[in-house]
Design an enzyme around this catalytic site. Structure first.
Site, short mmCIF file in Angstrom:
data_model
loop_
_atom_site.label_atom_id
_atom_site.label_comp_id
_atom_site.label_asym_id
_atom_site.label_seq_id
_atom_site.Cartn_x
_atom_site.Cartn_y
_atom_site.Cartn_z
N SER A 13 0.83 -1.22 0.00
CA SER A 13 0.00 0.00 0.00
C SER A 13 0.86 1.26 0.00
CB SER A 13 -0.98 0.00 1.17
OG SER A 13 -0.32 0.15 2.40
N ASN A 14 2.03 1.22 0.61
CA ASN A 14 2.93 2.39 0.53
C ASN A 14 3.44 2.58 -0.89
OD1 ASN A 14 3.49 3.86 3.16
ND2 ASN A 14 3.61 1.72 3.82
N ARG A 65 22.44 -14.91 2.62
CA ARG A 65 21.95 -13.54 2.45
C ARG A 65 22.79 -12.81 1.41
NH1 ARG A 65 18.12 -11.64 6.31
NH2 ARG A 65 17.85 -13.16 7.95
N MET A 90 10.67 -7.02 3.68
CA MET A 90 10.82 -7.71 4.96
C MET A 90 12.11 -8.50 5.12
SD MET A 90 8.37 -6.55 6.68
CE MET A 90 8.56 -7.56 8.15
N ARG A 91 13.11 -8.28 4.29
CA ARG A 91 14.39 -8.97 4.46
C ARG A 91 15.47 -8.00 4.91
NH1 ARG A 91 13.85 -13.91 5.39
NH2 ARG A 91 16.07 -14.23 4.94
N LEU A 93 19.00 -6.49 4.98
CA LEU A 93 19.96 -6.40 3.88
C LEU A 93 21.39 -6.37 4.41
CD1 LEU A 93 17.82 -3.77 2.02
CD2 LEU A 93 18.27 -6.11 1.19
N ASN A 107 13.74 3.75 3.61
CA ASN A 107 12.83 2.78 4.21
C ASN A 107 11.76 3.53 5.00
OD1 ASN A 107 11.84 0.21 5.23
ND2 ASN A 107 12.84 0.69 7.17
N HIS A 109 9.65 2.77 8.45
CA HIS A 109 9.58 1.85 9.58
C HIS A 109 8.42 2.28 10.48
CE1 HIS A 109 10.90 -0.91 12.64
NE2 HIS A 109 10.79 0.06 13.53
N ASP A 145 17.38 -0.11 10.96
CA ASP A 145 16.48 0.94 11.44
C ASP A 145 17.20 2.03 12.23
OD1 ASP A 145 14.29 -0.33 10.25
OD2 ASP A 145 13.93 -1.58 12.01
N1 NHR Z 1 18.53 -3.66 6.15
C1 NHR Z 1 19.45 -2.88 6.73
N2 NHR Z 1 20.73 -3.26 6.61
N3 NHR Z 1 19.14 -1.75 7.42
C2 NHR Z 1 17.86 -1.41 7.56
O1 NHR Z 1 17.57 -0.30 8.24
C3 NHR Z 1 16.83 -2.19 6.97
C4 NHR Z 1 17.22 -3.34 6.25
C5 NHR Z 1 16.26 -4.17 5.68
C6 NHR Z 1 14.92 -3.91 5.84
C7 NHR Z 1 13.06 -2.64 6.85
C8 NHR Z 1 12.80 -3.05 8.30
C9 NHR Z 1 11.70 -2.29 8.99
O2 NHR Z 1 11.36 -1.18 8.59
C10 NHR Z 1 14.52 -2.80 6.57
C11 NHR Z 1 15.45 -1.92 7.13
C12 NHR Z 1 12.76 -6.82 8.12
C13 NHR Z 1 13.22 -7.18 9.37
C14 NHR Z 1 13.43 -8.63 9.73
O3 NHR Z 1 13.72 -8.96 10.87
C15 NHR Z 1 13.54 -6.17 10.27
C16 NHR Z 1 13.39 -4.84 9.89
C17 NHR Z 1 12.92 -4.49 8.64
C18 NHR Z 1 12.59 -5.48 7.75
N4 NHR Z 1 13.32 -9.58 8.75
C19 NHR Z 1 13.51 -10.99 8.91
C20 NHR Z 1 14.87 -11.44 8.33
O4 NHR Z 1 15.35 -12.50 8.79
C21 NHR Z 1 12.44 -11.77 8.20
C22 NHR Z 1 11.08 -11.46 8.72
C23 NHR Z 1 9.95 -11.95 7.80
O5 NHR Z 1 10.22 -12.47 6.70
O6 NHR Z 1 8.79 -11.74 8.17
O7 NHR Z 1 15.41 -10.80 7.39
O8 NHR Z 1 11.18 -2.78 10.02
C1 GAR Z 2 3.90 -0.78 6.68
O1 GAR Z 2 3.23 -0.44 7.87
C2 GAR Z 2 5.39 -0.59 6.85
O2 GAR Z 2 5.73 0.51 7.65
C3 GAR Z 2 5.76 -1.85 7.54
O3 GAR Z 2 4.95 -2.86 6.99
C4 GAR Z 2 3.78 -2.28 6.42
C5 GAR Z 2 3.80 -2.59 4.95
O4 GAR Z 2 2.57 -2.26 4.38
N1 GAR Z 2 7.14 -2.18 7.35
C6 GAR Z 2 7.78 -3.02 8.13
O5 GAR Z 2 7.28 -3.51 9.12
C7 GAR Z 2 9.18 -3.33 7.69
N2 GAR Z 2 9.72 -4.31 8.57
P1 GAR Z 2 2.43 -2.12 2.81
O6 GAR Z 2 3.03 -3.38 2.19
O7 GAR Z 2 0.96 -2.06 2.58
O8 GAR Z 2 3.15 -0.88 2.38
#
Ligand code: NHR
Ligand code: GAR
Length: 210
Positions: A13-14, A65, A90-91, A93, A107, A109, A145
């Site tokens: 949706s974003n 990864r 959701m991965r 990086l 990103n 958050h 984050d």
């Molecule tokens: N990568 C880096 N290096 N730095 C950031 O700030 C990042 C990033 C990758 C994604 C989005 C983030 C969020 O906004 C984001 C920011 C996934 C996880 C996580 O734990 C955490 C934070 C965010 C996105 N992912 C699991 C993993 O093992 C998988 C979880 C799942 O698949 O549901 O990668 O919150």
């Molecule tokens: C949003 O609320 C975003 O901030 C959050 O997931 C939702 C995605 O919605 N992001 C995270 O939690 C990243 N870890 P969307 O797919 O409809 O944009």
């Protein structure tokens, strides 16, 4: 014209809000591609309907990864991006990936960073008794984050909120601040000085919501 590549994992949706604002407001940008790590991400259909190229790079098919991120970067770079936007991606990086896109990777958050990096932010905010919650657009750095903050939206946490009702209230504001932040980037309005992001013309980088 700046090329913007958007990464999603689900609903998107974003991403939709960014695509629509770009079209409606005539930004000096094109959404060059929408890329997902999940083939069933529903946001891919929206992108395809809007004539935006899509790609899937399934993380499950890579041994590490590093290998996933290398292929993801190869696909992204095929679209010559000026900006890469994580929109519910959701991965986590790797450092190498993040360094490759340093200064051009955003990103959103769903918390008021630096509170609650990581997952399950709304549940954690409710459990901590927070009276404010929100969302943060930030430049991505290797530490999860923790990158320079571009914009934040704050909303009230109400006494009977659940994880879902709070997430919905925050999401409505995500759909405002994320397109705004991407627009500022493609217009060249953002400068990072000592880890602090400033808008060149002094636009308000905060939004207050109900
Ligand atoms: N990568 C880096 N290096 N730095 C950031 O700030 C990042 C990033 C990758 C994604 C989005 C983030 C969020 O906004 C984001 C920011 C996934 C996880 C996580 O734990 C955490 C934070 C965010 C996105 N992912 C699991 C993993 O093992 C998988 C979880 C799942 O698949 O549901 O990668 O919150
Ligand atoms: C949003 O609320 C975003 O901030 C959050 O997931 C939702 C995605 O919605 N992001 C995270 O939690 C990243 N870890 P969307 O797919 O409809 O944009």
């Amino acid at each position: 014209m700046k090329n913007v590549v958007i990464l999603i994992s689900g609903r998107g949706s974003n991403m939709e809000a960014i695509v629509q604002a770009c079209q409606r407001e005539g930004w000096p940008a094109r959404i060059a591609a929408v890329i997902s790590n999940k083939s069933d991400a529903s946001g891919l259909a929206f992108a395809a309907r809007h004539g935006i190229p899509t790609a899937v790079v399934p993380h499950t098919q890579f041994a590490s990864r590093e290998a996933f991120d290398a292929e993801l970067a190869r696909v992204i770079d095929g679209f010559a991006p000026d900006l890469v936007v994580l929109a519910g991606f959701m991965r986590i990086l790797t450092e190498g990936f993040v360094r490759h896109y340093e200064g051009r990777l955003l990103n959103i958050h769903p918390s008021l960073l630096p509170a609650f990096p990581g997952l399950h932010t709304h549940r954690r905010a409710i459990e901590a008794g927070c009276k404010l919650a929100g969302a943060t657009v930030h430049f991505v750095t290797p530490e999860l984050d923790h990158g320079p903050i571009v914009a934040q939206a704050a909303v009230a946490v109400l006494p009977d909120d659940t994880e879902d009702t709070l997430a919905d209230r925050v999401l409505r504001h995500e759909h405002v601040i994320y397109p705004q932040a991407v627009r500022w980037f493609v217009e060249g309005q953002l400068a990072i000085e000592q880890g602090v992001v400033r808008h060149a013309a002094g636009a308000a980088q905060v939004r207050w919501g109900g």
